[in-house]
Design an enzyme around this catalytic site. Sequence first.
Site, PDB file in Angstrom:
ATOM      1  N   VAL A  26      40.458  33.666  32.678  1.00  0.00           N
ATOM      2  CA  VAL A  26      41.348  33.807  33.838  1.00  0.00           C
ATOM      3  C   VAL A  26      42.634  34.557  33.532  1.00  0.00           C
ATOM      4  O   VAL A  26      43.413  34.832  34.443  1.00  0.00           O
ATOM      5  CB  VAL A  26      41.702  32.423  34.438  1.00  0.00           C
ATOM      6  CG1 VAL A  26      40.479  31.781  35.054  1.00  0.00           C
ATOM      7  CG2 VAL A  26      42.346  31.514  33.402  1.00  0.00           C
ATOM      8  N   TYR A  27      42.889  34.878  32.280  1.00  0.00           N
ATOM      9  CA  TYR A  27      44.099  35.632  31.964  1.00  0.00           C
ATOM     10  C   TYR A  27      43.972  37.033  32.551  1.00  0.00           C
ATOM     11  O   TYR A  27      43.067  37.798  32.189  1.00  0.00           O
ATOM     12  CB  TYR A  27      44.327  35.708  30.457  1.00  0.00           C
ATOM     13  CG  TYR A  27      44.661  34.388  29.789  1.00  0.00           C
ATOM     14  CD1 TYR A  27      44.937  33.240  30.523  1.00  0.00           C
ATOM     15  CD2 TYR A  27      44.699  34.282  28.398  1.00  0.00           C
ATOM     16  CE1 TYR A  27      45.238  32.042  29.911  1.00  0.00           C
ATOM     17  CE2 TYR A  27      45.009  33.078  27.770  1.00  0.00           C
ATOM     18  CZ  TYR A  27      45.269  31.961  28.534  1.00  0.00           C
ATOM     19  OH  TYR A  27      45.569  30.769  27.908  1.00  0.00           O
ATOM     20  N   ALA A  28      44.875  37.347  33.461  1.00  0.00           N
ATOM     21  CA  ALA A  28      44.840  38.627  34.181  1.00  0.00           C
ATOM     22  C   ALA A  28      43.466  38.848  34.823  1.00  0.00           C
ATOM     23  O   ALA A  28      42.980  39.976  34.891  1.00  0.00           O
ATOM     24  CB  ALA A  28      45.200  39.797  33.266  1.00  0.00           C
TER      25      ALA A  28
END
Length: 327
Positions: free
Chosen positions: A52-54
């Site tokens: 889910v990072y970026a």
Amino acid sequence: MQQRHLGRTGLRVSRLGLGTMTWGRDVDEHDAADQLKVFMDAGGTLVDTADVYADGGAEYLLSRLIDDLVPRSELVIATKAGSVPDRDRRFDGSRGHLLRALDASLARLGTDYVDLWQVHAFDPDTPMEETLHALDLAVSSGRARYVGVSNYCGWQLAKASTWQRSVPGRVPLAGTQMEYSLLQRGIEREVLPAALDAGIGLLASSPLGRGVLTAKYRHGTPPDSRGASPTFGAFVHPYLDERGRRIVDAVATAADGLATTPLQVALAWIRDREGVTAPVLGARTATQLQAALQVESLTLPTEIRNALDDISAPVHVYPDQNWTALY
């Protein structure tokens, strides 16, 4: 940089990890490359990311640097799955979702395995045994070498560890990732004792108290800081209270006495806590990361460590203390 085993496993990682939460959003490819080069030059191996990072951009950015900048075999790549952008359901620990997420992560990373795959958070709507079965399948299929969890409270971690060790063939948990710093010692109540008892290594996220322990907020909020950002302002604000100020003042005083920086004092404290395998560092620039990595030359004197322990001590009373004397 020294290497440590992650829990009671054969997986060795650098005792400082590189976090990528802002990669692909606030950190572009050029800056990410500079960070990774500085980290590897210092002997670092552990790079932590998440699907889910970026929105997957951090994993994709890391893939652009693998082999071009560093051989895949020299990295210990850790990623996570389970957080979902769903207004009605923040976490999805179902077997189907986790395995699909792992396949998507591997495609973005451009690799056929990750060294450490972690469930990002506990999902109360999915039976724990189903979530843990996804970890078994990830290892048995070769898509993950080791597995762990993140943001599990004490009973959840103890239950998951016991389940995995109760039947031969299940994969024991290697690590758990939790926020831990001088400003946030809540895991010492139950999570850390559970991890130590089960032989699970701890990766400490936000080891600098979301940036507050660098002392840059002592005299206000710098306009270019996370605290001034509409994205991260609410993330930083809880530690800008009176208790936080007292702890930061103590860290700054210790740094003055040791002729070093508050950043390095706070980082040395967390790096050498019992049960901690590696703090995971997040930086906006390679210069910031370089300053943090210099902590390798610092070991806190016992008297300073004890003073920081005292001023930051969380309130743990019943049932943590022995109350038998009252009866």
